[in-house]
Motif scaffolding. Structure first.
Motif, PDB file in Angstrom:
ATOM      1  N   GLY A   1      32.618  49.229  62.471  1.00  0.00           N
ATOM      2  CA  GLY A   1      32.151  50.000  63.612  1.00  0.00           C
ATOM      3  C   GLY A   1      32.916  49.785  64.822  1.00  0.00           C
ATOM      4  N   ARG A   2      33.630  48.770  64.988  1.00  0.00           N
ATOM      5  CA  ARG A   2      34.346  48.353  66.195  1.00  0.00           C
ATOM      6  C   ARG A   2      35.773  49.113  66.108  1.00  0.00           C
ATOM      7  NH1 ARG A   2      33.565  42.480  66.415  1.00  0.00           N
ATOM      8  NH2 ARG A   2      31.487  42.549  65.729  1.00  0.00           N
ATOM      9  N   VAL A   3      36.327  49.229  64.913  1.00  0.00           N
ATOM     10  CA  VAL A   3      37.521  49.435  64.742  1.00  0.00           C
ATOM     11  C   VAL A   3      37.929  50.980  65.525  1.00  0.00           C
ATOM     12  CG1 VAL A   3      39.387  50.699  63.079  1.00  0.00           C
ATOM     13  CG2 VAL A   3      37.822  48.491  62.572  1.00  0.00           C
ATOM     14  N   PRO A   4      37.139  51.976  65.584  1.00  0.00           N
ATOM     15  CA  PRO A   4      37.639  53.156  66.377  1.00  0.00           C
ATOM     16  C   PRO A   4      37.725  52.826  67.817  1.00  0.00           C
ATOM     17  CG  PRO A   4      35.880  53.778  64.785  1.00  0.00           C
ATOM     18  CD  PRO A   4      35.995  52.350  64.711  1.00  0.00           C
ATOM     19  N   GLY A   5      36.804  52.258  68.413  1.00  0.00           N
ATOM     20  CA  GLY A   5      36.780  51.955  69.872  1.00  0.00           C
ATOM     21  C   GLY A   5      38.235  50.648  70.137  1.00  0.00           C
ATOM     22  N   ALA A   6      38.540  49.962  69.153  1.00  0.00           N
ATOM     23  CA  ALA A   6      39.672  49.087  69.503  1.00  0.00           C
ATOM     24  C   ALA A   6      40.853  49.901  69.318  1.00  0.00           C
ATOM     25  CB  ALA A   6      39.617  48.085  68.164  1.00  0.00           C
ATOM     26  N   ALA A   7      40.922  50.959  68.464  1.00  0.00           N
ATOM     27  CA  ALA A   7      42.054  51.867  68.295  1.00  0.00           C
ATOM     28  C   ALA A   7      42.481  52.582  69.363  1.00  0.00           C
ATOM     29  CB  ALA A   7      41.942  52.499  67.141  1.00  0.00           C
ATOM     30  N   THR A   8      41.100  53.152  70.099  1.00  0.00           N
ATOM     31  CA  THR A   8      41.404  54.009  71.266  1.00  0.00           C
ATOM     32  C   THR A   8      41.858  53.008  72.477  1.00  0.00           C
ATOM     33  OG1 THR A   8      39.389  55.315  70.623  1.00  0.00           O
ATOM     34  CG2 THR A   8      39.854  55.306  72.936  1.00  0.00           C
ATOM     35  N   ASN A   9      41.209  51.921  72.504  1.00  0.00           N
ATOM     36  CA  ASN A   9      41.900  50.989  73.620  1.00  0.00           C
ATOM     37  C   ASN A   9      43.268  50.674  73.290  1.00  0.00           C
ATOM     38  OD1 ASN A   9      39.351  50.946  74.929  1.00  0.00           O
ATOM     39  ND2 ASN A   9      38.503  49.389  74.070  1.00  0.00           N
ATOM     40  N   TYR A  10      43.560  50.274  72.148  1.00  0.00           N
ATOM     41  CA  TYR A  10      45.069  50.046  71.885  1.00  0.00           C
ATOM     42  C   TYR A  10      45.984  51.164  72.294  1.00  0.00           C
ATOM     43  CZ  TYR A  10      49.033  48.422  69.110  1.00  0.00           C
ATOM     44  OH  TYR A  10      50.148  47.888  68.715  1.00  0.00           O
ATOM     45  N   PHE A  11      45.710  52.320  72.001  1.00  0.00           N
ATOM     46  CA  PHE A  11      46.550  53.495  72.064  1.00  0.00           C
ATOM     47  C   PHE A  11      46.521  54.028  73.367  1.00  0.00           C
ATOM     48  CE2 PHE A  11      46.446  53.620  67.329  1.00  0.00           C
ATOM     49  CZ  PHE A  11      47.833  53.475  67.258  1.00  0.00           C
ATOM     50  N   ARG A  12      45.749  53.527  74.415  1.00  0.00           N
ATOM     51  CA  ARG A  12      45.693  53.827  75.879  1.00  0.00           C
ATOM     52  C   ARG A  12      47.067  53.623  76.418  1.00  0.00           C
ATOM     53  NH1 ARG A  12      40.357  54.930  77.797  1.00  0.00           N
ATOM     54  NH2 ARG A  12      39.039  54.029  76.503  1.00  0.00           N
ATOM     55  N   SER A  13      47.774  52.851  76.208  1.00  0.00           N
ATOM     56  CA  SER A  13      49.287  52.635  76.646  1.00  0.00           C
ATOM     57  C   SER A  13      50.292  53.714  76.060  1.00  0.00           C
ATOM     58  CB  SER A  13      49.800  51.286  76.139  1.00  0.00           C
ATOM     59  OG  SER A  13      51.086  51.046  76.638  1.00  0.00           O
ATOM     60  N   PRO A  14      50.843  54.458  77.143  1.00  0.00           N
ATOM     61  CA  PRO A  14      51.664  55.289  76.594  1.00  0.00           C
ATOM     62  C   PRO A  14      52.985  54.867  76.005  1.00  0.00           C
ATOM     63  CG  PRO A  14      51.962  54.839  79.065  1.00  0.00           C
ATOM     64  CD  PRO A  14      50.638  54.257  78.421  1.00  0.00           C
ATOM     65  N   TRP A  15      53.290  53.709  76.137  1.00  0.00           N
ATOM     66  CA  TRP A  15      54.374  52.764  75.428  1.00  0.00           C
ATOM     67  C   TRP A  15      54.217  52.892  73.804  1.00  0.00           C
ATOM     68  CZ3 TRP A  15      59.136  52.916  77.238  1.00  0.00           C
ATOM     69  CH2 TRP A  15      59.184  52.896  78.513  1.00  0.00           C
TER      70      TRP A  15
ATOM     71  N   GLY B   1      12.208  39.575  61.240  1.00  0.00           N
ATOM     72  CA  GLY B   1      12.302  39.527  59.821  1.00  0.00           C
ATOM     73  C   GLY B   1      12.933  40.848  59.355  1.00  0.00           C
ATOM     74  N   LYS B   2      13.297  41.766  60.016  1.00  0.00           N
ATOM     75  CA  LYS B   2      14.048  42.957  59.492  1.00  0.00           C
ATOM     76  C   LYS B   2      15.511  42.440  59.116  1.00  0.00           C
ATOM     77  CE  LYS B   2      11.701  46.409  62.354  1.00  0.00           C
ATOM     78  NZ  LYS B   2      12.083  47.290  63.195  1.00  0.00           N
ATOM     79  N   ARG B   3      16.017  42.975  58.193  1.00  0.00           N
ATOM     80  CA  ARG B   3      17.256  42.842  57.678  1.00  0.00           C
ATOM     81  C   ARG B   3      18.370  43.162  58.621  1.00  0.00           C
ATOM     82  NH1 ARG B   3      19.870  42.634  51.851  1.00  0.00           N
ATOM     83  NH2 ARG B   3      22.187  42.639  52.546  1.00  0.00           N
ATOM     84  N   ARG B   4      19.265  42.293  59.193  1.00  0.00           N
ATOM     85  CA  ARG B   4      20.362  42.615  60.076  1.00  0.00           C
ATOM     86  C   ARG B   4      21.486  43.432  59.253  1.00  0.00           C
ATOM     87  NH1 ARG B   4      24.667  39.106  61.971  1.00  0.00           N
ATOM     88  NH2 ARG B   4      25.094  39.926  63.942  1.00  0.00           N
ATOM     89  N   ARG B   5      22.004  43.938  60.155  1.00  0.00           N
ATOM     90  CA  ARG B   5      23.479  44.771  59.324  1.00  0.00           C
ATOM     91  C   ARG B   5      24.506  43.683  59.022  1.00  0.00           C
ATOM     92  NH1 ARG B   5      25.400  49.116  63.567  1.00  0.00           N
ATOM     93  NH2 ARG B   5      27.259  48.671  62.463  1.00  0.00           N
ATOM     94  N   GLN B   6      25.344  43.936  58.203  1.00  0.00           N
ATOM     95  CA  GLN B   6      26.314  43.096  57.834  1.00  0.00           C
ATOM     96  C   GLN B   6      27.351  42.955  58.589  1.00  0.00           C
ATOM     97  OE1 GLN B   6      25.729  41.055  55.074  1.00  0.00           O
ATOM     98  NE2 GLN B   6      24.047  42.048  54.682  1.00  0.00           N
ATOM     99  N   ARG B   7      28.109  41.914  58.770  1.00  0.00           N
ATOM    100  CA  ARG B   7      29.175  41.576  59.483  1.00  0.00           C
ATOM    101  C   ARG B   7      30.421  42.567  59.319  1.00  0.00           C
ATOM    102  NH1 ARG B   7      29.400  35.125  59.133  1.00  0.00           N
ATOM    103  NH2 ARG B   7      27.131  35.044  60.116  1.00  0.00           N
ATOM    104  N   LEU B   8      30.549  42.909  58.140  1.00  0.00           N
ATOM    105  CA  LEU B   8      31.728  43.935  57.796  1.00  0.00           C
ATOM    106  C   LEU B   8      31.218  44.995  58.536  1.00  0.00           C
ATOM    107  CD1 LEU B   8      34.435  44.512  56.225  1.00  0.00           C
ATOM    108  CD2 LEU B   8      32.919  44.916  54.273  1.00  0.00           C
ATOM    109  N   LEU B   9      30.172  45.532  58.461  1.00  0.00           N
ATOM    110  CA  LEU B   9      29.835  46.941  59.005  1.00  0.00           C
ATOM    111  C   LEU B   9      30.121  46.858  60.352  1.00  0.00           C
ATOM    112  CD1 LEU B   9      26.688  48.137  56.946  1.00  0.00           C
ATOM    113  CD2 LEU B   9      28.885  48.884  56.840  1.00  0.00           C
ATOM    114  N   ASP B  10      29.624  45.899  61.083  1.00  0.00           N
ATOM    115  CA  ASP B  10      29.979  45.455  62.505  1.00  0.00           C
ATOM    116  C   ASP B  10      31.477  45.782  62.933  1.00  0.00           C
ATOM    117  OD1 ASP B  10      27.175  45.307  62.965  1.00  0.00           O
ATOM    118  OD2 ASP B  10      27.344  43.040  62.895  1.00  0.00           O
TER     119      ASP B  10
END
Length: 151
Positions: free
Chosen positions: A55-69, A43-52
């Motif tokens: 929250g995933r953007v920094p990890g996705a950016a880190t994975n995106y910039f792993r390529s030296p190209w 019954g607790k209020r769930r986090r909103q999808r926009l916040l999720d």
């Protein structure tokens, strides 16, 4: 919130039992599959999808910039962006002829601050490295514009 899937004929009793506990709705589709949304949070209020998503953007950016190209590509874009900004500033303040001294002082202060910010880091992050590339393009653009005006 979890989605439980089960065939409507064979396992509908399991879904119905789980859904009866704390389900918000239950649907049976055309292909005979029953789906029930069950609230697992008590019954607790769930986090909103926009916040999720945010929250995933920094990890996705880190994975995106792993390529030296990709790092080299964005470094070049940052370098050319600095060159463009330098040409724009030089053109706008040079054409008007007002506040040239103030604009040049601000450009020097900004460049020196970026240099200090970059070289005080032990290991600069990607954003700081891109900022340094922008500074190099900016400085290069101002030098090229000075050579154009001198000739």
């Amino acid at each position: 919130m979890a989605i439980l899937w089960a065939p409507a004929v064979a396992g509908a009793a399991g879904v119905a039992a789980a859904a009866a506990a704390s389900a918000t709705r239950r649907r049976i589709g055309r292909n005979g599959v029953a789906a029930a949304a069950v609230d697992e949070g008590g019954g607790k209020r769930r986090r909103q999808r926009l916040l999720d998503l945010v929250g995933r953007v920094p990890g996705a950016a880190t994975n995106y910039f792993r390529s030296p190209w990709r790092r080299a590509l964005f470094g070049g874009i940052s370098l050319l962006g600095g060159f463009f900004v330098a040409q724009t500033i030089s053109l706008s303040f040079g054409a008007v002829g007002v506040n040239d001294v103030i604009a040049s002082a601000l450009c020097v202060l900004l460049t020196e601050y970026m240099t200090r910010f970059y070289f005080t880091r032990q290991r600069p992050s990607l954003g700081v490295a891109l900022l340094n590339n922008f500074k190099m393009g900016f400085t290069y653009g101002l030098f090229i514009d000075a050579f154009k005006l001198a000739s």
